[in-house]
Each structure stands twice: as structure tokens, then as C-alpha cells.
Design an enzyme around this catalytic site. Structure first.
Site, mmCIF file in Angstrom:
data_model
loop_
_atom_site.group_PDB
_atom_site.id
_atom_site.type_symbol
_atom_site.label_atom_id
_atom_site.label_comp_id
_atom_site.label_asym_id
_atom_site.label_seq_id
_atom_site.Cartn_x
_atom_site.Cartn_y
_atom_site.Cartn_z
ATOM 1 N N ASP A 1 5.454 -7.129 2.456
ATOM 2 C CA ASP A 1 4.650 -7.594 1.322
ATOM 3 C C ASP A 1 5.528 -7.956 0.130
ATOM 4 O O ASP A 1 6.496 -7.254 -0.197
ATOM 5 C CB ASP A 1 3.687 -6.480 0.871
ATOM 6 N N SER B 1 0.829 -1.211 0.000
ATOM 7 C CA SER B 1 0.000 0.000 0.000
ATOM 8 C C SER B 1 0.855 1.250 0.000
ATOM 9 O O SER B 1 0.360 2.349 -0.280
ATOM 10 C CB SER B 1 -0.917 0.004 1.229
ATOM 11 N N GLU C 1 -9.305 -9.943 3.885
ATOM 12 C CA GLU C 1 -9.687 -8.564 3.567
ATOM 13 C C GLU C 1 -11.006 -8.483 2.810
ATOM 14 O O GLU C 1 -11.259 -9.246 1.872
ATOM 15 C CB GLU C 1 -8.601 -7.877 2.730
ATOM 16 N N LYS D 1 4.603 -11.534 3.224
ATOM 17 C CA LYS D 1 3.177 -11.734 2.967
ATOM 18 C C LYS D 1 2.950 -11.758 1.466
ATOM 19 O O LYS D 1 3.543 -10.953 0.738
ATOM 20 C CB LYS D 1 2.326 -10.619 3.599
#
Length: 290
Positions: free
Chosen positions: A106, A68, A205, A136
Site C-alpha cells: 500500500d 491497515s 471495498e 496499491k
């Protein structure tokens, strides 16, 4: 005795300081869910810089260096343009700025999907160059072989299922998943597949609450919700969303502050002082001592 990094707030410089490592570990995170129950939910927030990590670290169990950052830091329209080099640079900064939390990074789009071997090459580089404890990656049953491959080679993996932002083009947007019976069954199957493949935890999510509860109850590993359910084993938010740095507030975000307004007001006050020659004052200039 291991070496970690602390921040000297008087100079804003990172200095290596010998200190006994007290970080939470992957097994410690796993043990928080015992016989299907998590008595104390896990706390996870995103972090992208050393100073941000230092401020969040005492309050979190895990710090996620999320892709993000493409949108939050770089102003990109999605996470798809984020590179491995970007993730490594920010991941290393977060590790340097933290002491207690487990740090995970990530895997960006295109760095792991081609094969388990590609994923290992990327993930091993991330861990070696950042010092993080885990990675991740997005994807359910399709990524099970990759998760197993990494886990068996010493790379802890947190899975990410449900709404997967890297697949936004295939999903057709950021809407909640699991509304249809077919999609409900697929996401449930994804959760079981990644858990069986060896993921030590998973992010769930943007799914319907009933599905989030069912997944949390059906897998032995911690389920970290974002837009899921309070019943999950923990929660994660993008820190900048939680702090009110942006005008848009996703439905699943609770604002705990309005930092954007604070920054705007401070900048306005500074600009007024400069234009009115009220800054700098005698306290901020250098003069010979008498």
C-alpha cells in the site's frame, strides 16, 4: 536463477537461498480474468511480517502489505499516520517470507496524492527497497493520471475504490458506499477510469452488492472485493480480522478462527506455571552431561 528468501524455522532466521522463482506475476493475475470471467477467484490476504507471510503464502495468490498495519500492528486510530518507512520495512519482511504469492504494498496517505511525480518517487522507492511486484493506491478518477503515469514507467498499480479508508474524514465514516444514485454513478465511473488508466486490478471495498456486481461485469481487470460481492473476481480480508484477533468484527468479515482466545489461554497457562514454579522444567534448562 533468481534468489529468494526462506525462513529456517529451527532458528527463526531468514537466510538467502538460491531457488527458481515461481512467484505469480502481474500478467498472470490479469490473465485470470478472461473475456470478463474469472473461473477461479483470486485469493488475497494482508501480511505484515515474514513469518505471517510464510504461513499464508501457499494458500494465496496475492499478499497485500496493507496500511491497515497502522491499526493492526501499531494501535493507531486510523491509517492516516502510517509512513512510507513503515510500509517499506514491513513490505521487505513479507517479500522475504514468501515465495509463491505476488506481493503488493500500500502507498500510505500523503505519499502519492500531490502529483504523479511524487507518486513515482514514493512507489519506485517502495519497489526498490522491498522487492515487491506492485503498489496499491486509493482513489478513483482523480488518481487516473497518476495510475497511468506509474504504469507507463514500469510500476504496476492496483487501484482501490469505493470505501477508501484514507479518505475517512471526507467520507464521514466507514459506512457502505453506493447507496444513492449519485454515489453509485461516481463509483462506477471511478472503476472505469482506473481500469482505462492502466490499473492491473482493483480493490472494491464496502459497496452495495448490486454495484459490486455491475462493476465486476463492466471492467476487464480483476475486481477484488472486500465487503462487496461473491461475484467479484477475488476476495481480500485483513488476516487478523479473519483469524479473530480482535473483538470487533466488521460486517463483511467471516471469522475462520479465534486466535485471540488461543493466545490468551496460552499466556494464562504460562503465567500459572511461572507463578507455581512449574516452568522451566528439566527439559528447558542446561545441565552438565554425565
Amino acid at each position: 536463477m533468481s534468489t529468494t528468501f526462506t525462513i529456517d524455522t529451527s532458528t527463526s532466521r531468514a537466510n538467502p537461498t538460491p531457488a527458481p522463482m515461481k512467484r505469480l506475476t502481474v500478467p498472470a493475475i490479469q490473465r485470470r480474468k478472461f473475456e470478463g470471467n474469472t473461473s477461479e477467484p483470486l485469493v488475497m490476504l494482508t501480511a505484515y511480517t515474514a513469518r505471517q507471510a510464510q504461513l499464508l503464502d501457499p494458500h494465496c495468490d496475492m499478499l497485500l502489505v496493507g496500511d491497515s498495519l497502522g491499526q493492526v500492528i501499531y494501535g493507531l486510530p486510523s491509517t492516516l499516520a502510517v509512513t512510507l518507512d513503515m510500509m517499506i520495512a514491513h513490505g521487505a519482511a513479507v517479500v522475504r517470507g514468501s515465495y509463491h504469492s505476488l506481493v503488493l504494498v500500500d502507498m500510505p496517505f500523503g505519499s502519492y496524492e500531490a502529483s504523479p511525480q511524487q507518486a513515482f518517487a514514493s512507489a519506485s522507492r517502495v519497489m526498490a527497497e522491498t522487492g515487491c511486484a506492485a503498489v496499491k493506491l486509493e482513489g478513483g478518477a482523480a488518481m487516473a493520471d497518476t495510475i497511468s503515469f506509474l504504469s507507463q514507467r514500469g510500476i504496476p498499480v492496483m487501484a482501490h475504490i469505493g470505501l477508501t479508508p484514507q479518505a475517512v474524514n471526507a467520507l464521514g465514516g466507514y459506512g457502505a458506499r453506493g447507496k444513492s444514485q449519485q454515489e453509485h454513478a461516481k463509483i462506477m465511473a471511478d472503476a472505469r477510469a482506473v481500469a482505462q488508466a492502466g490499473a492491473f486490478a482493483m480493490v472494491l471495498e464496502g459497496v452495495m452488492e448490486e454495484l459490486a456486481v455491475a462493476i465486476t461485469d463492466s471492467v476487464d481487470v480483476p475486481v477484488i472485493g472486500i465487503g462487496a460481492s461473491v461475484h467479484c473476481d477475488g476476495q481480500v480480508l485483513v488476516t487478523e480480522d479473519m483469524l479473530g484477533m480482535f473483538e470487533r468484527v466488521p460486517r463483511f468479515v467471516k471469522r475462520y478462527d479465534n486466535i485471540a482466545e488461543t493466545i490468551g489461554n496460552a499466556a494464562q497457562h504460562y503465567a500459572q506455571d511461572v507463578r507455581n514454579r512449574l516452568f522451566p522444567t528439566e527439559d528447558q534448562v542446561y545441565r552438565p552431561k554425565n
